[in-house]
Design a protein around this motif. Structure first.
Motif, PDB file in Angstrom:
ATOM      1  N   HIS A 212     -10.783  -7.075  -5.757  1.00 27.87           N
ATOM      2  CA  HIS A 212      -9.366  -6.721  -5.585  1.00 27.87           C
ATOM      3  C   HIS A 212      -8.517  -7.726  -6.356  1.00 27.87           C
ATOM      4  O   HIS A 212      -8.883  -8.908  -6.462  1.00 27.87           O
TER       5      HIS A 212
ATOM      6  N   GLU B 131     -10.178  -2.804   4.654  1.00 22.72           N
ATOM      7  CA  GLU B 131      -9.271  -1.852   3.996  1.00 22.72           C
ATOM      8  C   GLU B 131      -9.432  -1.820   2.488  1.00 22.72           C
ATOM      9  O   GLU B 131      -9.071  -0.830   1.841  1.00 22.72           O
ATOM     10  N   TRP B 132      -9.964  -2.896   1.883  1.00 19.23           N
ATOM     11  CA  TRP B 132     -10.141  -2.888   0.427  1.00 19.23           C
ATOM     12  C   TRP B 132     -11.302  -2.006  -0.014  1.00 19.23           C
ATOM     13  O   TRP B 132     -11.306  -1.539  -1.154  1.00 19.23           O
ATOM     14  N   THR B 133     -12.286  -1.792   0.852  1.00 18.69           N
ATOM     15  CA  THR B 133     -13.490  -1.052   0.442  1.00 18.69           C
ATOM     16  C   THR B 133     -13.901  -0.054   1.528  1.00 18.69           C
ATOM     17  O   THR B 133     -14.968  -0.190   2.127  1.00 18.69           O
TER      18      THR B 133
ATOM     19  N   ASP C 189      -9.937   1.185  -7.336  1.00 20.43           N
ATOM     20  CA  ASP C 189     -11.201   0.626  -7.815  1.00 20.43           C
ATOM     21  C   ASP C 189     -10.914  -0.671  -8.566  1.00 20.43           C
ATOM     22  O   ASP C 189      -9.826  -0.848  -9.128  1.00 20.43           O
TER      23      ASP C 189
ATOM     24  N   TRP D  35     -15.449  -6.688   3.241  1.00 22.34           N
ATOM     25  CA  TRP D  35     -15.401  -5.836   2.048  1.00 22.34           C
ATOM     26  C   TRP D  35     -16.565  -6.078   1.096  1.00 22.34           C
ATOM     27  O   TRP D  35     -16.766  -5.322   0.156  1.00 22.34           O
TER      28      TRP D  35
ATOM     29  N   PRO E  57      -5.232   3.402  -7.911  1.00 28.82           N
ATOM     30  CA  PRO E  57      -5.655   4.105  -6.694  1.00 28.82           C
ATOM     31  C   PRO E  57      -6.464   5.358  -7.009  1.00 28.82           C
ATOM     32  O   PRO E  57      -6.175   6.081  -7.959  1.00 28.82           O
TER      33      PRO E  57
ATOM     34  N   TYR F 295       0.830  -1.200   0.000  1.00 28.29           N
ATOM     35  CA  TYR F 295       0.000   0.000   0.000  1.00 28.29           C
ATOM     36  C   TYR F 295       0.868   1.255   0.000  1.00 28.29           C
ATOM     37  O   TYR F 295       0.588   2.232  -0.682  1.00 28.29           O
TER      38      TYR F 295
ATOM     39  N   VAL G 211      -6.077   6.568   2.192  1.00 31.31           N
ATOM     40  CA  VAL G 211      -6.878   6.249   3.374  1.00 31.31           C
ATOM     41  C   VAL G 211      -5.989   6.317   4.607  1.00 31.31           C
ATOM     42  O   VAL G 211      -4.856   5.829   4.592  1.00 31.31           O
TER      43      VAL G 211
ATOM     44  N   HIS H 269      -9.951   3.533  10.201  1.00 28.68           N
ATOM     45  CA  HIS H 269      -9.551   2.755   9.039  1.00 28.68           C
ATOM     46  C   HIS H 269      -8.186   2.116   9.292  1.00 28.68           C
ATOM     47  O   HIS H 269      -7.449   2.507  10.201  1.00 28.68           O
TER      48      HIS H 269
ATOM     49  N   VAL I  25      -6.245   3.249  -1.929  1.00 25.25           N
ATOM     50  CA  VAL I  25      -7.301   2.293  -2.235  1.00 25.25           C
ATOM     51  C   VAL I  25      -7.628   2.442  -3.716  1.00 25.25           C
ATOM     52  O   VAL I  25      -7.650   3.549  -4.255  1.00 25.25           O
TER      53      VAL I  25
ATOM     54  N   ASP J 168     -16.367   1.347  -5.748  1.00 26.58           N
ATOM     55  CA  ASP J 168     -15.353   0.849  -4.818  1.00 26.58           C
ATOM     56  C   ASP J 168     -15.276  -0.667  -4.762  1.00 26.58           C
ATOM     57  O   ASP J 168     -14.201  -1.233  -4.557  1.00 26.58           O
TER      58      ASP J 168
END
Length: 809
Positions: free
Chosen positions: A645, A495-497, A343, A468, A349, A244, A353, A522, A341, A410
């Motif tokens: 993801h 954390e993914w959504t 889509d 998520w 990204p 990340y 976040v 988060h 993050v 998302d």
């Protein structure tokens, strides 16, 4: 065959060092050596050269050989060396590969023919020629579809791997995870596979890859090396956190430059010293004159995803915590405590976040604790709390269009299915507003001597950890009963959504919820989630997610004797008897496994069909699956969107590849035509699945269904119970006696008889076995978020034995 060194040791983070030039346009050998030393000092596991974007066309062959020589001397056998030796011309490729062999390379990274659109046979001939010419040099195929518009097909890779002992691996720069997966399964674990796509490095490792040759390693070689080492050590959360944190650097590489993004970024950041970069040369003369000799006209279907999705209005660029009524950054902000993050359509990204840690969780729990002990919420009359819950429901529904657009963007959920999430979330709050107003507490009289009554009290600060899939709606499942019970909460979304969770602060503020009652942190599960689980002032935890994570949470929560509600994985059976309404059963089966992209805990992912109806049902199911519309999530015609993801997409594709060897594929199993990018998978049906197959036993969490025949009622029950899970089940039969009998014999928390999954909020929801601990829904949820205190009141004189009192004469 004995190679110079062991090809299997070429794994980990291989830095594709770029080639610098002086202001006069000469090869900057000193600058090149410095970049190699930088990679070595950072702990990189190998070095490549001459293979980054634009390199082969921006240098002469003599310059490239000089660069290979300088790098080899600097490396001096300390780590594996993989020079890039591809070109637009085969004779140049052979010359470069020969130089690599003479200079002691561990392997040659041979790029597919540049600027060409080769046929698969042409690609085979290309690599076969190189392999035959240098039988003692390991050859790594460098698949560059961005330049050639053609992937080296898995069958071609497998053919080369089988025919030539010295073809040992492939570097993939395709964004198509199906291609990754099929290459690995076609060749087996002996083929070494590296990723060249920065955002897909970890998903490839999850598929069985051995490392990455990533341009971002030029910018942060130490971090990329540590990311690989953490993953290999099994510390996947640390690897993901590093991944990340690297995303902002990856963003820098997506620039419109001619000589290659990594080189341009290095120059802009001063990492090339006084050196410069040289623009890429025009394609070779033979390409200027016409098609490459190996070229073929591409045969492509209509492309439905080349236009990136339009971001929803008001999309935030930064998603922050919400603590004590304020939006805040992470306490660890000086250490760059954010993560990007992306889509699921572009895997790019769109926002940063806040990456929460123990300090943020401490602050959130402290705010919730103050709201519990000093604030008005726990002591409000039920009707007062209910009014606020109802206003929350109204505020949710007033944002239904915005919520649907954000959730679709998302999570990849089709827009037509996302549009129902606001109503379902609002209904959760309205329902629990009604529950607490109508809730009674027990009272018992013991004649005229004693009155015993029960008082419900909020259990304390509730920790809520949510998944998520359909995140906003599932957050409401936990928030509504917890708040209705008077508990302040700390929510840790997936954390993914995280996008839709950022709507809660404004919703609660508009509804008049007191500050500190709702707090949002988060972050990555290993840090933020673990801190919430471990916190001594959080007596109850409600978690929805995969079973493996649930086991970890239960183990950590045991020390604090915390109350737990765990809704975990599922592998729910759909049992279809031959006497059933087969058309209704088919509708339910298709919807139950393919709606919500198959990413639902109660999906009917095992279809058990009585043998007299089996062949007909499988044929009808396959036909319906082929017609399920897969496409961009924002398209109203889409029925399956993009999986959430790349890492999850890789996992699902891995199961599909396993299924090809375990069962009979009758529909789907691949990326749909016209969707070259994004995490897309066609609705997939496997028939004749054995009970010991992985696709029968393990939760896939995607649009994949396994179909198995049965002959008797007892066998149907045995097959239905033959997994570790026990969340839901679905039965179809016109014989209601049998329906009741089989329903009670199935080991699951919930059974639907002649019905698809229709939720009644009054009933308990939850599973048994590895599908969870505890149940929520209706008063069961209130029981979880409250504790009962019994008060015993004497209404008459009591006669207590007088221990220790003086004797009465």
């Amino acid at each position: 065959m004995k190679f110079r060194g062991d090809p299997a040791r070429i794994r980990g983070s291989i830095v594709p060092v770029v080639t610098p030039f002086t202001e006069d346009g000469e090869l900057d050998v000193a600058g090149l050596r410095a970049l190699v030393r930088r990679g070595l000092a950072a702990g990189s596991h190998g070095i490549s050269i001459g293979g980054s974007t634009g390199e082969p066309s921006s240098q002469s062959i003599d310059e490239r050989i000089a660069g290979i020589r300088a790098a080899a001397e600097e490396i001096d056998d300390r780590v594996p060396f993989l020079p890039g030796t591809g070109s637009a011309k085969l004779d140049e490729t052979l010359r470069l590969t020969g130089a690599a062999a003479e200079l002691g390379a561990d392997a040659a990274l041979v790029i597919t023919p540049y600027y060409a659109r080769p046929t698969q046979e042409g690609l085979y001939v290309w690599y076969a020629t190189v392999a035959r010419e240098f039988p003692d040099l390991p050859i790594v195929i460098y698949n560059v579809p961005a330049r050639t518009s053609t992937d080296v097909a898995p069958d071609t890779v497998a053919r080369l791997f089988t025919d030539f002992d010295n073809i040992v691996g492939i570097k993939e720069t395709t964004k198509d995870f199906e291609h990754f997966s099929r290459v690995i399964h076609a060749c087996g674990p002996e083929l070494l596979v590296w990723s060249g796509i920065e955002l897909l490095c970890l998903p490839l490792l999850a598929l069985g890859g051995v490392g990455f040759v990533s341009a971002v390693a030029n910018l942060a070689p130490g971090a990329v090396a540590r990311m690989y080492e953490a993953w290999e050590a099994g510390d996947h959360d640390t690897a993901r956190e590093l991944h990340y944190r690297l995303h902002p650097l990856v963003d820098l590489l997506f620039v419109e430059t001619n000589p290659g993004p990594a080189k341009w970024v290095l120059q802009q950041r001063g990492l090339l010293g006084s050196a410069h970069i040289r623009p890429a040369a025009d394609p070779s003369d033979e390409v200027q004159r016409g098609p490459h000799p190996l070229a073929a006209r591409p045969d492509r279907g209509p492309d439905r995803s080349m236009t990136p999705p339009t971001p929803p209005e008001d999309l935030p660029r930064a998603i922050r915590h919400y603590i004590a009524g304020r939006l805040v950054d992470s306490a660890d902000s000086e250490n760059g405590a954010t993560f990007p993050v992306a889509d699921p359509v572009t895997n790019r990204p769109y926002a940063d976040v806040a990456a929460g840690g123990p300090a943020d969780v401490d602050a959130a729990v402290a705010a919730a604790r103050r709201a519990l002990t000093e604030g008005p919420w726990p002591g409000m009359r039920p009707r007062e709390r209910a009014r606020i819950l109802t206003r929350i429901a109204d505020a949710v529904e007033s944002r239904h269009d915005r919520l649907a657009a954000w959730e679709t963007f998302d999570t990849g959920l089709p827009i037509t299915q996302a549009r129902g999430q606001a109503h379902r979330a609002a209904e959760n709050f309205r329902f629990f507003a009604d529950v607490i107003v109508g809730l009674h507490e027990d009272a018992y009289r013991v004649g005229d001597s004693q009155l015993n009554y029960v008082v419900r009290k909020p259990v304390g600060v509730a920790g809520l950890i949510t998944p998520w899939n359909t995140p906003f709606m599932l957050e409401s499942w936990k928030l509504a009963p917890a708040l209705a019970s008077g508990c302040p909460v700390v929510l840790k979304p997936a954390e993914w959504t995280p996008l839709s969770a950022s709507l809660w602060p404004e919703i609660f503020a508009d509804a008049g919820l007191p500050d500190g009652v709702f707090n949002l942190v988060h972050g990555i599960g290993e840090r933020a989630g673990q801190a919430l689980v471990d916190h001594p002032d959080v007596p109850v935890l409600s978690f929805t997610g995969e079973t493996a994570t649930g086991r970890i949470i239960m183990g950590r929560a045991a020390a604090g004797l915390k109350g737990l509600s765990m809704e975990l994985g599922g592998k729910s059976p759909v049992v279809v008897f031959a006497d059933a309404d087969l058309e209704a059963a088919l509708d339910s089966a298709v919807f139950g496994v393919f709606s919500l992209n198959g990413e639902r805990c109660t999906a009917g992912s095992r279809l058990l069909v009585e043998r007299p109806a089996y062949d007909e049902f499988v044929e009808a199911l396959a036909e319906r699956a082929r017609r399920v519309r897969v496409g961009p999530p924002a398209d109203p015609d889409t029925e399956i969107g993009a999986l959430v993801h790349p890492e999850h997409y890789a996992r699902v594709l891995n199961y599909v590849e396993n299924g090809r060897s375990e069962a009979r594929l009758v529909a789907g199993g691949s990326r749909p035509d016209g969707l070259p990018e994004g995490n897309y998978l066609a609705a997939t049906v496997f028939a004749d699945v054995k009970p010991d197959a992985r696709i029968f036993q393990e939760e896939i969490f995607g649009p994949v269904v396994a179909v198995t025949p049965f002959d008797t009622e007892d066998e149907a029950v045995e097959l239905a119970n033959n997994t570790q899970y026990g969340l839901a089940a679905y039965l179809w039969t016109r014989d209601l006696r049998r329906g009741h009998r089989v329903a009670q014999a199935i080991e699951s928390g919930m059974v639907w008889l002649n019905s698809h999954n229709i939720r009644d909020l009054r009933t308990p929801f939850g599973g048994i076995k590895a599908s969870g601990v505890g149940q929520e829904g209706g008063t069961h949820s209130i029981d979880f978020y409250t504790h009962s205190q019994t008060i015993h009141v004497a209404l008459a004189d009591t006669h207590v034995p007088r221990f220790g009192a003086p004797s009465t004469p």
